[in-house]
Design an enzyme around this catalytic site. Structure first.
Site, short mmCIF file in Angstrom:
data_model
loop_
_atom_site.label_atom_id
_atom_site.label_comp_id
_atom_site.label_asym_id
_atom_site.label_seq_id
_atom_site.Cartn_x
_atom_site.Cartn_y
_atom_site.Cartn_z
N TYR A 71 0.83 -1.20 0.00
CA TYR A 71 0.00 0.00 0.00
C TYR A 71 0.87 1.25 0.00
O TYR A 71 1.93 1.28 0.62
CB TYR A 71 -0.89 0.04 1.25
CG TYR A 71 -2.10 -0.85 1.15
CD1 TYR A 71 -3.23 -0.43 0.47
CD2 TYR A 71 -2.11 -2.10 1.75
CE1 TYR A 71 -4.35 -1.24 0.38
CE2 TYR A 71 -3.21 -2.93 1.66
CZ TYR A 71 -4.33 -2.49 0.98
OH TYR A 71 -5.43 -3.30 0.89
N TYR A 110 -0.56 -9.77 0.00
CA TYR A 110 0.39 -9.19 0.97
C TYR A 110 0.29 -9.90 2.32
O TYR A 110 -0.76 -10.40 2.70
CB TYR A 110 0.21 -7.67 1.10
CG TYR A 110 -1.15 -7.21 1.59
CD1 TYR A 110 -1.51 -7.25 2.94
CD2 TYR A 110 -2.08 -6.69 0.70
CE1 TYR A 110 -2.74 -6.80 3.38
CE2 TYR A 110 -3.32 -6.23 1.12
CZ TYR A 110 -3.63 -6.29 2.47
OH TYR A 110 -4.85 -5.85 2.89
N ARG A 120 -2.98 -12.11 2.71
CA ARG A 120 -4.30 -11.79 2.18
C ARG A 120 -4.37 -12.15 0.69
O ARG A 120 -3.45 -11.82 -0.07
CB ARG A 120 -4.61 -10.28 2.29
CG ARG A 120 -4.74 -9.68 3.68
CD ARG A 120 -5.90 -10.21 4.53
NE ARG A 120 -7.09 -10.67 3.84
CZ ARG A 120 -8.06 -9.89 3.36
NH1 ARG A 120 -8.00 -8.58 3.50
NH2 ARG A 120 -9.12 -10.41 2.78
N HIS A 123 -6.95 -8.39 -3.44
CA HIS A 123 -8.30 -7.83 -3.28
C HIS A 123 -8.28 -6.32 -3.53
O HIS A 123 -7.24 -5.67 -3.43
CB HIS A 123 -8.86 -8.10 -1.88
CG HIS A 123 -8.01 -7.52 -0.79
ND1 HIS A 123 -6.91 -8.16 -0.29
CD2 HIS A 123 -8.08 -6.33 -0.15
CE1 HIS A 123 -6.34 -7.40 0.63
NE2 HIS A 123 -7.02 -6.27 0.73
N HIS A 125 -10.48 -2.96 -2.14
CA HIS A 125 -11.49 -2.48 -1.20
C HIS A 125 -12.47 -1.58 -1.93
O HIS A 125 -12.07 -0.72 -2.72
CB HIS A 125 -10.83 -1.68 -0.07
CG HIS A 125 -9.90 -2.50 0.77
ND1 HIS A 125 -10.31 -3.14 1.92
CD2 HIS A 125 -8.59 -2.81 0.63
CE1 HIS A 125 -9.28 -3.80 2.45
NE2 HIS A 125 -8.22 -3.62 1.68
FE LIG Z 1 -6.35 -4.66 1.87
#
Ligand SMILES: [Fe+2]
Length: 200
Positions: A71, A110, A120, A123, A125
């Site tokens: 991120y 990640y 995870r 994806h 959000h």
């Molecule tokens: Fe996320």
């Protein structure tokens, strides 16, 4: 019942400012001088109510990791490269038919340290605003065939298999543009038996 502490992906989101939505806000590959690294994709679909009617002019915001699974956020210290050409936030309004579209980069998986070797699934959000802030709905869109589904307690926290499948986008050859980008379809249904699961 297992308490899952909130992590980076739950407590952070993009800050878009107070300006009107501009053309191009739904293209996450055009926000910087160069093109981001990764697999370019088109994500689109419709927002529908439980009667199958389109939900028009509703604000959709998305945020996501880059293709390396990182991120653009100071709290993300995952040792994967940042991409200076990719911030990972976009927004748009649904049209008359409840249709929306984003152009972006496929996010990477990640690690999130929830348990040993926790990763995870890839994806994006999604946030949907209704007529007021209290009607905001938040969910996550996944990609078909991800091998991490079985190991992800967030995905598995939805007990019903069919409901979980509503969060998995579908590869869409009609949306796919030759020589340019793969397409994925993600319809969002707000209520009823077929509704998309949302986060509380
Ligand atoms: Fe996320």
């Amino acid at each position: 019942m297992i308490l899952l502490p909130h992590t980076l992906s739950e407590i952070t989101g993009p800050v878009y400012g107070h300006d009107d939505i501009a053309p191009g806000d739904n293209d996450l590959t055009c926000q910087h001088a160069g093109e981001p690294v990764g697999e370019r994709i088109i994500v689109n679909g419709r927002v529908l109510d439980d009667g199958g009617h389109p939900v028009r002019s509703t604000l959709i915001e998305i945020w996501q990791a880059n293709s390396a699974g990182r991120y653009f956020h100071h709290k993300d210290d995952h040792p994967a490269p940042l991409d200076p050409t990719f911030t990972g936030g976009g927004r748009t309004l649904t049209d008359e038919n409840g249709f929306y579209q984003f152009v972006t980069i496929k996010p990477g998986a990640y690690p999130w340290r929830n348990h040993e070797n926790a990763w995870r699934p890839a994806h994006i959000h999604f946030s949907l605003f209704g007529p007021a802030f209290v009607t905001r709905l938040i969910t996550q869109m996944y990609f078909p065939g991800d091998p991490l589904f079985a190991y992800d307690p967030i995905f598995q926290s939805i007990p019903d298999k069919k409901a979980r499948e509503h969060l998995i986008s579908k590869f869409d050859l009609e949306t796919t543009k030759p020589d340019w980008a793969l397409g994925f379809r993600f319809d969002i249904i707000l209520r009823g038996r077929e509704s998309t699961p949302f986060e509380i």
